[in-house]
Write an enzyme that holds these catalytic residues in place. Structure first.
Site, PDB file in Angstrom:
ATOM      1  N   SER A 176       0.865  -1.186   0.000  1.00  0.00           N
ATOM      2  CA  SER A 176       0.000   0.000   0.000  1.00  0.00           C
ATOM      3  C   SER A 176       0.894   1.226   0.000  1.00  0.00           C
ATOM      4  O   SER A 176       2.058   1.158   0.443  1.00  0.00           O
ATOM      5  CB  SER A 176      -0.866   0.006   1.259  1.00  0.00           C
ATOM      6  OG  SER A 176      -1.521   1.248   1.405  1.00  0.00           O
ATOM      7  N   TYR A 236      -1.807   0.330  10.757  1.00  0.00           N
ATOM      8  CA  TYR A 236      -1.887  -0.103   9.346  1.00  0.00           C
ATOM      9  C   TYR A 236      -0.584   0.231   8.627  1.00  0.00           C
ATOM     10  O   TYR A 236      -0.032  -0.608   7.918  1.00  0.00           O
ATOM     11  CB  TYR A 236      -3.085   0.564   8.661  1.00  0.00           C
ATOM     12  CG  TYR A 236      -3.290   0.097   7.231  1.00  0.00           C
ATOM     13  CD1 TYR A 236      -3.537  -1.244   6.947  1.00  0.00           C
ATOM     14  CD2 TYR A 236      -3.237   1.000   6.168  1.00  0.00           C
ATOM     15  CE1 TYR A 236      -3.715  -1.682   5.629  1.00  0.00           C
ATOM     16  CE2 TYR A 236      -3.426   0.574   4.851  1.00  0.00           C
ATOM     17  CZ  TYR A 236      -3.661  -0.762   4.586  1.00  0.00           C
ATOM     18  OH  TYR A 236      -3.843  -1.200   3.290  1.00  0.00           O
TER      19      TYR A 236
HETATM   20  N1  LIG Z   1      -8.690  -0.509  -1.141  1.00  0.00           N
HETATM   21  C1  LIG Z   1      -7.642   0.235  -0.904  1.00  0.00           C
HETATM   22  O1  LIG Z   1      -7.724   1.489  -0.892  1.00  0.00           O
HETATM   23  C2  LIG Z   1      -6.290  -0.410  -0.715  1.00  0.00           C
HETATM   24  C3  LIG Z   1      -5.165   0.379  -0.949  1.00  0.00           C
HETATM   25  C4  LIG Z   1      -3.911  -0.189  -0.781  1.00  0.00           C
HETATM   26  C5  LIG Z   1      -3.788  -1.493  -0.382  1.00  0.00           C
HETATM   27  N2  LIG Z   1      -4.891  -2.255  -0.134  1.00  0.00           N
HETATM   28  C6  LIG Z   1      -4.682  -3.648   0.281  1.00  0.00           C
HETATM   29  O2  LIG Z   1      -5.229  -4.502  -0.706  1.00  0.00           O
HETATM   30  C7  LIG Z   1      -5.598  -5.744  -0.123  1.00  0.00           C
HETATM   31  C8  LIG Z   1      -7.020  -6.079  -0.533  1.00  0.00           C
HETATM   32  O3  LIG Z   1      -7.888  -5.092  -0.020  1.00  0.00           O
HETATM   33  P1  LIG Z   1      -9.265  -4.675  -0.702  1.00  0.00           P
HETATM   34  O4  LIG Z   1      -9.202  -3.218  -0.920  1.00  0.00           O
HETATM   35  O5  LIG Z   1      -9.582  -5.566  -1.821  1.00  0.00           O
HETATM   36  O6  LIG Z   1     -10.249  -4.896   0.566  1.00  0.00           O
HETATM   37  P2  LIG Z   1     -11.535  -5.837   0.762  1.00  0.00           P
HETATM   38  O7  LIG Z   1     -12.512  -5.613  -0.330  1.00  0.00           O
HETATM   39  O8  LIG Z   1     -11.974  -5.596   2.163  1.00  0.00           O
HETATM   40  O9  LIG Z   1     -10.940  -7.324   0.626  1.00  0.00           O
HETATM   41  C9  LIG Z   1     -10.085  -7.864   1.598  1.00  0.00           C
HETATM   42  C10 LIG Z   1      -9.974  -9.370   1.420  1.00  0.00           C
HETATM   43  O10 LIG Z   1      -9.063  -9.888   2.398  1.00  0.00           O
HETATM   44  C11 LIG Z   1      -9.648 -11.029   2.996  1.00  0.00           C
HETATM   45  N3  LIG Z   1      -9.170 -11.177   4.370  1.00  0.00           N
HETATM   46  C12 LIG Z   1      -9.124 -10.240   5.350  1.00  0.00           C
HETATM   47  N4  LIG Z   1      -8.678 -10.785   6.495  1.00  0.00           N
HETATM   48  C13 LIG Z   1      -8.442 -12.097   6.243  1.00  0.00           C
HETATM   49  C14 LIG Z   1      -7.993 -13.186   7.019  1.00  0.00           C
HETATM   50  N5  LIG Z   1      -7.666 -13.046   8.315  1.00  0.00           N
HETATM   51  N6  LIG Z   1      -7.864 -14.412   6.441  1.00  0.00           N
HETATM   52  C15 LIG Z   1      -8.185 -14.569   5.145  1.00  0.00           C
HETATM   53  N7  LIG Z   1      -8.626 -13.586   4.334  1.00  0.00           N
HETATM   54  C16 LIG Z   1      -8.756 -12.362   4.894  1.00  0.00           C
HETATM   55  C17 LIG Z   1     -11.154 -10.792   2.922  1.00  0.00           C
HETATM   56  O11 LIG Z   1     -11.830 -12.040   2.888  1.00  0.00           O
HETATM   57  P3  LIG Z   1     -12.719 -12.656   4.079  1.00  0.00           P
HETATM   58  O12 LIG Z   1     -13.271 -11.508   4.875  1.00  0.00           O
HETATM   59  O13 LIG Z   1     -13.752 -13.463   3.377  1.00  0.00           O
HETATM   60  O14 LIG Z   1     -11.758 -13.503   4.838  1.00  0.00           O
HETATM   61  C18 LIG Z   1     -11.291 -10.104   1.569  1.00  0.00           C
HETATM   62  O15 LIG Z   1     -11.417 -11.066   0.557  1.00  0.00           O
HETATM   63  C19 LIG Z   1      -5.364  -5.585   1.382  1.00  0.00           C
HETATM   64  O16 LIG Z   1      -4.126  -6.163   1.705  1.00  0.00           O
HETATM   65  C20 LIG Z   1      -5.326  -4.073   1.579  1.00  0.00           C
HETATM   66  O17 LIG Z   1      -4.566  -3.721   2.693  1.00  0.00           O
HETATM   67  C21 LIG Z   1      -6.144  -1.738  -0.302  1.00  0.00           C
END
Ligand SMILES: NC(=O)c1ccc[n+]([C@@H]2O[C@H](COP(=O)([O-])OP(=O)(O)OC[C@H]3O[C@@H](n4cnc5c(N)ncnc54)[C@H](OP(=O)(O)O)[C@@H]3O)[C@@H](O)[C@H]2O)c1
Length: 250
Positions: A139, A152
């Site tokens: 990120s 975070y």
């Molecule tokens: N969206 C942003 O602005 C952004 C920016 C930079 C980086 N990121 C990073 O990108 C990644 C994906 O995020 P996203 O934006 O797609 O968010 P999201 O829509 O909330 O998806 C997060 C995913 O992670 C899974 N997850 C969370 N905790 C888990 C656990 N303990 N075990 C297994 N699976 C788990 C969730 O699945 P379940 O709940 O079904 O387990 C879900 O599929 C993350 O690492 C986040 O930090 C996001």
């Protein structure tokens, strides 16, 4: 056809990446904790793209479960070419002194130790086959610290260090390590961060066009299409309205 394992495929980036890799005729392993969503996605991918899809329901923080599910992969899915460590989350947006210690534990256990566990379980096969590509979802919070980002930011800085360290240690095994660092992207990320507070989550994306999950999936997919000798080590990706963690033009 490559075998691609994507953690956190029940929503956001992970789901979009599963769709992108399936649309490009790859064998897909999707993981997450929500079994119903994984089942629905598996059905969707199989019907739309006719590719092999396997679902694994586990929590990346559960060390024993991680090793058990990887060990028990059916032979048709066992040779993983691309591992995408995407599962992760932010919890809370508070000053350091107000932040919840349980939230810190959850973020560090998921975003850092979860990646270590899953990679440690998958990497022996890559080493044996002398090829593999590991993609870690970092990120911009792991590149620049922002106010109220404490736990975070710490987790994503640690992941950045881990990605660099993996790249060095796995070099001799011909394994590529790519770290992707997205900026603001509209997924379920903010709903999770603000613990279901819809108004607070929506406010994050007001007045500009954030990245979509599909935008991120396209870029991740591209990093896997390069010749064997070419590796994108890291890539910072934001929407046009965002210059970095501080400058967002609304
Ligand atoms: N969206 C942003 O602005 C952004 C920016 C930079 C980086 N990121 C990073 O990108 C990644 C994906 O995020 P996203 O934006 O797609 O968010 P999201 O829509 O909330 O998806 C997060 C995913 O992670 C899974 N997850 C969370 N905790 C888990 C656990 N303990 N075990 C297994 N699976 C788990 C969730 O699945 P379940 O709940 O079904 O387990 C879900 O599929 C993350 O690492 C986040 O930090 C996001």
């Amino acid at each position: 056809m490559k075998t691609v394992l994507i953690t956190g495929a029940t929503s956001g980036f992970g789901k979009a990446m599963a769709q992108k890799f399936a649309a490009n005729n790859n064998t897909i392993i999707i993981t997450g904790r929500r079994a119903d969503r994984l089942e629905a996605l598996a059905r969707e991918l199989t019907a739309a793209y006719k590719v092999p899809v396997h679902s694994l329901v586990f929590d990346v923080r559960d060390r024993a479960a991680v090793f058990a599910v990887i060990e028990q992969l059916p032979p048709a899915f066992a040779n993983i070419d691309v591992l995408i460590n995407n599962a992760g989350l932010a919890l809370g947006r508070d000053y350091f002194e107000d932040a919840d210690i349980d939230d810190w534990d959850t973020m560090l256990d998921t975003n850092v130790k979860g990646v270590m566990y899953v990679t440690k379980a998958v990497v022996p096969g890559m080493i044996e086959r002398k090829q593999g590509h590991i993609i870690n979802m970092g990120s911009i919070a792991g590149k620049e610290v922002y106010e109220k980002g404490n736990g975070y930011c710490a987790s994503k800085y640690a992941l950045d260090a881990l990605s660099q360290s993996m790249r060095v240690d796995l070099l001799r095994h011909k394994i590529k390590v790519t770290a992707i660092h997205p900026g603001a992207a509209e997924t379920e990320f903010s709903m999770v961060r603000f613990k279901g507070n819809e108004a607070a989550a929506e406010k994050m994306y007001e007045g500009y066009q954030p990245l979509s999950a599909a935008d991120v999936a396209d870029v991740v997919f591209y990093t896997t299409t390069l010749p064997a000798h070419v590796c994108i080590n890291e890539l910072v990706l934001t929407c046009q309205a965002q210059a970095n963690s501080f400058y967002l033009h609304r």
